[in-house]
Design a protein around this motif. Structure first.
Motif, PDB file in Angstrom:
ATOM      1  N   VAL A  38      -1.796 -13.243   6.386  1.00  0.00           N
ATOM      2  CA  VAL A  38      -1.743 -12.454   7.613  1.00  0.00           C
ATOM      3  C   VAL A  38      -0.305 -11.982   7.838  1.00  0.00           C
ATOM      4  O   VAL A  38       0.640 -12.758   7.732  1.00  0.00           O
ATOM      5  CB  VAL A  38      -2.221 -13.283   8.822  1.00  0.00           C
ATOM      6  N   GLY A  39      -0.128 -10.703   8.131  1.00  0.00           N
ATOM      7  CA  GLY A  39       1.197 -10.147   8.360  1.00  0.00           C
ATOM      8  C   GLY A  39       1.952  -9.767   7.109  1.00  0.00           C
ATOM      9  O   GLY A  39       3.055  -9.225   7.193  1.00  0.00           O
ATOM     10  N   GLN A  40       1.391 -10.024   5.938  1.00  0.00           N
ATOM     11  CA  GLN A  40       2.075  -9.718   4.679  1.00  0.00           C
ATOM     12  C   GLN A  40       1.799  -8.279   4.263  1.00  0.00           C
ATOM     13  O   GLN A  40       0.729  -7.722   4.543  1.00  0.00           O
ATOM     14  CB  GLN A  40       1.608 -10.675   3.583  1.00  0.00           C
ATOM     15  N   GLN A  41       2.765  -7.672   3.590  1.00  0.00           N
ATOM     16  CA  GLN A  41       2.567  -6.318   3.070  1.00  0.00           C
ATOM     17  C   GLN A  41       1.587  -6.351   1.903  1.00  0.00           C
ATOM     18  O   GLN A  41       1.814  -7.053   0.916  1.00  0.00           O
ATOM     19  CB  GLN A  41       3.888  -5.703   2.617  1.00  0.00           C
ATOM     20  N   VAL A  42       0.528  -5.571   2.009  1.00  0.00           N
ATOM     21  CA  VAL A  42      -0.462  -5.452   0.936  1.00  0.00           C
ATOM     22  C   VAL A  42      -0.315  -4.048   0.347  1.00  0.00           C
ATOM     23  O   VAL A  42      -0.794  -3.064   0.914  1.00  0.00           O
ATOM     24  CB  VAL A  42      -1.892  -5.664   1.459  1.00  0.00           C
ATOM     25  N   PRO A  43       0.367  -3.917  -0.790  1.00  0.00           N
ATOM     26  CA  PRO A  43       0.543  -2.578  -1.368  1.00  0.00           C
ATOM     27  C   PRO A  43      -0.719  -2.119  -2.097  1.00  0.00           C
ATOM     28  O   PRO A  43      -1.425  -2.913  -2.710  1.00  0.00           O
ATOM     29  CB  PRO A  43       1.706  -2.771  -2.342  1.00  0.00           C
ATOM     30  N   PHE A  44      -1.000  -0.826  -1.997  1.00  0.00           N
ATOM     31  CA  PHE A  44      -2.085  -0.252  -2.790  1.00  0.00           C
ATOM     32  C   PHE A  44      -1.755   1.213  -3.060  1.00  0.00           C
ATOM     33  O   PHE A  44      -0.873   1.802  -2.413  1.00  0.00           O
ATOM     34  CB  PHE A  44      -3.450  -0.399  -2.092  1.00  0.00           C
ATOM     35  N   THR A  45      -2.435   1.772  -4.040  1.00  0.00           N
ATOM     36  CA  THR A  45      -2.190   3.161  -4.437  1.00  0.00           C
ATOM     37  C   THR A  45      -3.486   3.960  -4.391  1.00  0.00           C
ATOM     38  O   THR A  45      -4.582   3.405  -4.557  1.00  0.00           O
ATOM     39  CB  THR A  45      -1.599   3.245  -5.860  1.00  0.00           C
ATOM     40  N   VAL A  46      -3.337   5.248  -4.157  1.00  0.00           N
ATOM     41  CA  VAL A  46      -4.450   6.200  -4.227  1.00  0.00           C
ATOM     42  C   VAL A  46      -4.078   7.252  -5.261  1.00  0.00           C
ATOM     43  O   VAL A  46      -2.996   7.849  -5.175  1.00  0.00           O
ATOM     44  CB  VAL A  46      -4.721   6.858  -2.868  1.00  0.00           C
ATOM     45  N   GLN A  47      -4.956   7.448  -6.244  1.00  0.00           N
ATOM     46  CA  GLN A  47      -4.712   8.426  -7.301  1.00  0.00           C
ATOM     47  C   GLN A  47      -5.638   9.628  -7.125  1.00  0.00           C
ATOM     48  O   GLN A  47      -6.841   9.476  -6.937  1.00  0.00           O
ATOM     49  CB  GLN A  47      -4.932   7.795  -8.678  1.00  0.00           C
ATOM     50  N   VAL A  59      -3.282  15.709   2.179  1.00  0.00           N
ATOM     51  CA  VAL A  59      -3.481  15.301   3.574  1.00  0.00           C
ATOM     52  C   VAL A  59      -4.512  14.174   3.588  1.00  0.00           C
ATOM     53  O   VAL A  59      -5.660  14.362   3.181  1.00  0.00           O
ATOM     54  CB  VAL A  59      -3.964  16.483   4.439  1.00  0.00           C
ATOM     55  N   PHE A  60      -4.113  12.999   4.075  1.00  0.00           N
ATOM     56  CA  PHE A  60      -4.980  11.825   4.122  1.00  0.00           C
ATOM     57  C   PHE A  60      -5.427  11.573   5.562  1.00  0.00           C
ATOM     58  O   PHE A  60      -4.609  11.545   6.472  1.00  0.00           O
ATOM     59  CB  PHE A  60      -4.265  10.586   3.597  1.00  0.00           C
ATOM     60  N   ILE A  71       0.390   2.354   6.405  1.00  0.00           N
ATOM     61  CA  ILE A  71       1.458   3.348   6.386  1.00  0.00           C
ATOM     62  C   ILE A  71       1.640   3.859   4.961  1.00  0.00           C
ATOM     63  O   ILE A  71       1.347   3.150   3.989  1.00  0.00           O
ATOM     64  CB  ILE A  71       2.790   2.776   6.914  1.00  0.00           C
ATOM     65  N   LYS A  72       2.109   5.085   4.863  1.00  0.00           N
ATOM     66  CA  LYS A  72       2.392   5.684   3.560  1.00  0.00           C
ATOM     67  C   LYS A  72       3.844   5.408   3.210  1.00  0.00           C
ATOM     68  O   LYS A  72       4.733   5.539   4.053  1.00  0.00           O
ATOM     69  CB  LYS A  72       2.132   7.181   3.585  1.00  0.00           C
ATOM     70  N   THR A  73       4.100   5.012   1.985  1.00  0.00           N
ATOM     71  CA  THR A  73       5.455   4.666   1.558  1.00  0.00           C
ATOM     72  C   THR A  73       5.852   5.513   0.351  1.00  0.00           C
ATOM     73  O   THR A  73       5.033   5.806  -0.516  1.00  0.00           O
ATOM     74  CB  THR A  73       5.553   3.176   1.182  1.00  0.00           C
ATOM     75  N   GLY A  74       7.115   5.887   0.307  1.00  0.00           N
ATOM     76  CA  GLY A  74       7.635   6.601  -0.852  1.00  0.00           C
ATOM     77  C   GLY A  74       7.066   8.001  -0.997  1.00  0.00           C
ATOM     78  O   GLY A  74       6.376   8.536  -0.131  1.00  0.00           O
ATOM     79  N   SER A  75       7.343   8.599  -2.134  1.00  0.00           N
ATOM     80  CA  SER A  75       6.888   9.951  -2.475  1.00  0.00           C
ATOM     81  C   SER A  75       5.893   9.882  -3.622  1.00  0.00           C
ATOM     82  O   SER A  75       5.952   8.971  -4.456  1.00  0.00           O
ATOM     83  CB  SER A  75       8.084  10.834  -2.877  1.00  0.00           C
ATOM     84  N   THR A  92      -0.130  10.079  -7.813  1.00  0.00           N
ATOM     85  CA  THR A  92      -0.242   8.709  -7.310  1.00  0.00           C
ATOM     86  C   THR A  92       0.531   8.575  -6.008  1.00  0.00           C
ATOM     87  O   THR A  92       1.722   8.881  -5.953  1.00  0.00           O
ATOM     88  CB  THR A  92       0.284   7.703  -8.344  1.00  0.00           C
ATOM     89  N   HIS A  93      -0.153   8.104  -4.964  1.00  0.00           N
ATOM     90  CA  HIS A  93       0.445   7.905  -3.645  1.00  0.00           C
ATOM     91  C   HIS A  93       0.469   6.412  -3.320  1.00  0.00           C
ATOM     92  O   HIS A  93      -0.533   5.707  -3.542  1.00  0.00           O
ATOM     93  CB  HIS A  93      -0.350   8.647  -2.570  1.00  0.00           C
ATOM     94  N   ASP A  94       1.584   5.933  -2.782  1.00  0.00           N
ATOM     95  CA  ASP A  94       1.755   4.520  -2.427  1.00  0.00           C
ATOM     96  C   ASP A  94       1.517   4.312  -0.941  1.00  0.00           C
ATOM     97  O   ASP A  94       1.987   5.090  -0.099  1.00  0.00           O
ATOM     98  CB  ASP A  94       3.162   4.034  -2.790  1.00  0.00           C
ATOM     99  N   PHE A  95       0.808   3.229  -0.612  1.00  0.00           N
ATOM    100  CA  PHE A  95       0.531   2.855   0.768  1.00  0.00           C
ATOM    101  C   PHE A  95       0.817   1.359   0.943  1.00  0.00           C
ATOM    102  O   PHE A  95       0.915   0.607  -0.035  1.00  0.00           O
ATOM    103  CB  PHE A  95      -0.929   3.137   1.139  1.00  0.00           C
ATOM    104  N   ALA A  96       0.929   0.942   2.196  1.00  0.00           N
ATOM    105  CA  ALA A  96       1.105  -0.471   2.524  1.00  0.00           C
ATOM    106  C   ALA A  96       0.213  -0.801   3.709  1.00  0.00           C
ATOM    107  O   ALA A  96       0.148  -0.047   4.679  1.00  0.00           O
ATOM    108  CB  ALA A  96       2.560  -0.795   2.836  1.00  0.00           C
ATOM    109  N   LEU A  97      -0.478  -1.934   3.609  1.00  0.00           N
ATOM    110  CA  LEU A  97      -1.368  -2.400   4.673  1.00  0.00           C
ATOM    111  C   LEU A  97      -0.817  -3.696   5.254  1.00  0.00           C
ATOM    112  O   LEU A  97      -0.387  -4.587   4.508  1.00  0.00           O
ATOM    113  CB  LEU A  97      -2.787  -2.604   4.131  1.00  0.00           C
TER     114      LEU A  97
END
Length: 415
Positions: A38-47, A59-60, A71-75, A92-97
């Protein structure tokens, strides 16, 4: 007969290749399968995949999940891959949950819109695709309550600054306290706000927090700076209680904490001047106001044609996606509806309504909105006036900077 069989086999081969090509998913999601805290950054990507080069920004329409922020992270990173002998472009787009709820958290299917060409040239095609749903397993540290707001990080820094230093003071004195938090792999909006409880003889003015996220060589660092102003209104001895900040270290699997010490004030009484009530408007000022109003009405009547043309021009541009999103954002603020406001804010961003930087006031107001949706008391007390004011001010600043850029051009035919 043999010719017929060969033709049938060739047709089946072509159809099978077409089916394989059709099965290429235009959008996919990838999340590392493990148990997160709980409260930890969970990174994931959308290709995103397309048969040609990408054009413009994707546009997401990010989903809304209770006590979860994405949140969306990076480019985005562009690459290519070969599928059945055909080259596909991949973005490839990077996100964090970040989640404050435990158990299995489901990211529902959401829409992405992007544009691409056929190969490197040709017309641009708009495409809409669905990012598949995904699930994340979230675990709560032992000993923590479901109502606790938890920060999960392996590095937490806390410091405070007083101006002036607390101690003996006279009645009516003002002290400013700045509390700064910094945590690795945590968004700034997930850091805890300071408590608002103060003794009866002290009044607290809580400033707008400054929340930011930054990436540095792959590291993700969130910061939050709170400014608290205390006014000593009554004589006596007043003590501000200690403030304890707690976090969970996922590496050590243990809680860490840091405490800001209690602060005492010795307040001496003093005479407080009474401010005279403002007088009523004089007849002269009322007369001047009426004259100005009359002049304004006459000017409007004189320039009614130009005003009509201007209103028609405004009406033609009023229903652009950016303007519609801005109106919905302000409507959400008026209704104190954080979900509607967050949805409108995301659409406004996706319409290209923001450049590389926004004002600190607007950024802090948006972070406060997202903090409300992310925290335990997510829909109870959010007020949209602060965000609406900051948004309007930022819009005015953007318009002013645009005019300055135009006026800064050199003369076409200088003497």
């Amino acid at each position: 007969m043999r010719v017929f069989i060969c033709l049938m086999l060739l047709l089946m081969s072509l159809l099978s290749r077409g089916l394989v090509a059709a099965e290429v998913e235009p959008a996919s999601i990838q999340i590392k399968e493990q148990t997160w805290w709980v409260g930890q950054q969970v990174p994931f990507t959308v290709q995103l995949r397309a048969p040609g080069s990408f054009s413009g920004a994707a546009v997401f329409s990010l989903p809304e999940i209770p006590r979860v922020v994405i949140i969306k992270t990076g480019s985005p990173v562009v690459s290519s891959e070969e599928i059945e002998g055909k080259t596909w472009f991949v973005q490839t787009h990077d996100f964090a949950l970040f989640s404050q709820q435990s158990g299995t958290v489901t990211i529902p299917e959401f829409t992405v819109r992007f544009s691409h060409k056929d190969g490197f040239t040709g017309p641009v095609h708009d495409q809409s695709a669905q990012v598949p749903a995904a699930q994340v397993k979230i675990e709560r540290p032992p000993g923590s309550s479901a109502q606790d707001f938890l920060v999960t990080t392996d590095s937490f820094k806390l410091k405070e600054r007083w101006d002036p230093q607390p101690g003996s003071a006279t009645q009516g004195a003002v002290f400013q306290r700045t509390i700064s938090q910094e945590a690795d792999q945590v968004t700034g909006m997930a850091l805890a706000p300071p408590p608002e409880a103060v003794p009866a003889g002290v009044r607290l003015y809580l400033g707008q927090p400054t929340v930011s996220d930054k990436t540095e060589r792959g590291a993700f660092i969130g910061t939050r700076v709170d400014t608290l102003t205390y006014q000593l209104q009554e004589a006596g001895t007043w003590t501000l209680p200690a403030i304890r900040y707690q976090w969970w270290d996922p590496e050590k699997k243990a809680f860490g904490s840091q405490t800001l010490p209690a602060v005492a004030f010795e307040v001496k009484g003093s005479a407080v001047p009474v401010t005279d009530a403002p007088g009523e408007a004089s007849p002269k000022s009322i007369y001047i106001g009426l004259v100005i109003l009359g002049i304004g009405i006459a000017v409007i009547f004189w320039q009614r044609r130009r005003i009509g043309n201007g209103l028609r021009w405004i009406g033609q541009h009023w229903n652009s996606p950016k303007r519609v999103a801005a109106r919905k954002l302000l409507a959400g603020c008026r209704n104190n509806d954080p979900r509607e406001t967050q949805r409108a804010w995301q659409v406004w961003l996706n319409c290209g309504g923001v450049d590389s930087s926004i004002s600190p006031e607007l950024k802090a107001a948006v972070q406060e909105l997202q903090r409300t949706l992310y925290g335990a008391n997510q829909l109870s007390d959010w007020q949209g006036a602060r965000l609406a004011t900051a948004f309007r001010a930022d819009q005015r600043a953007d318009n002013k900077s645009g005019l300055n850029k135009q006026s800064a051009l050199p003369a076409l035919n200088p003497r």
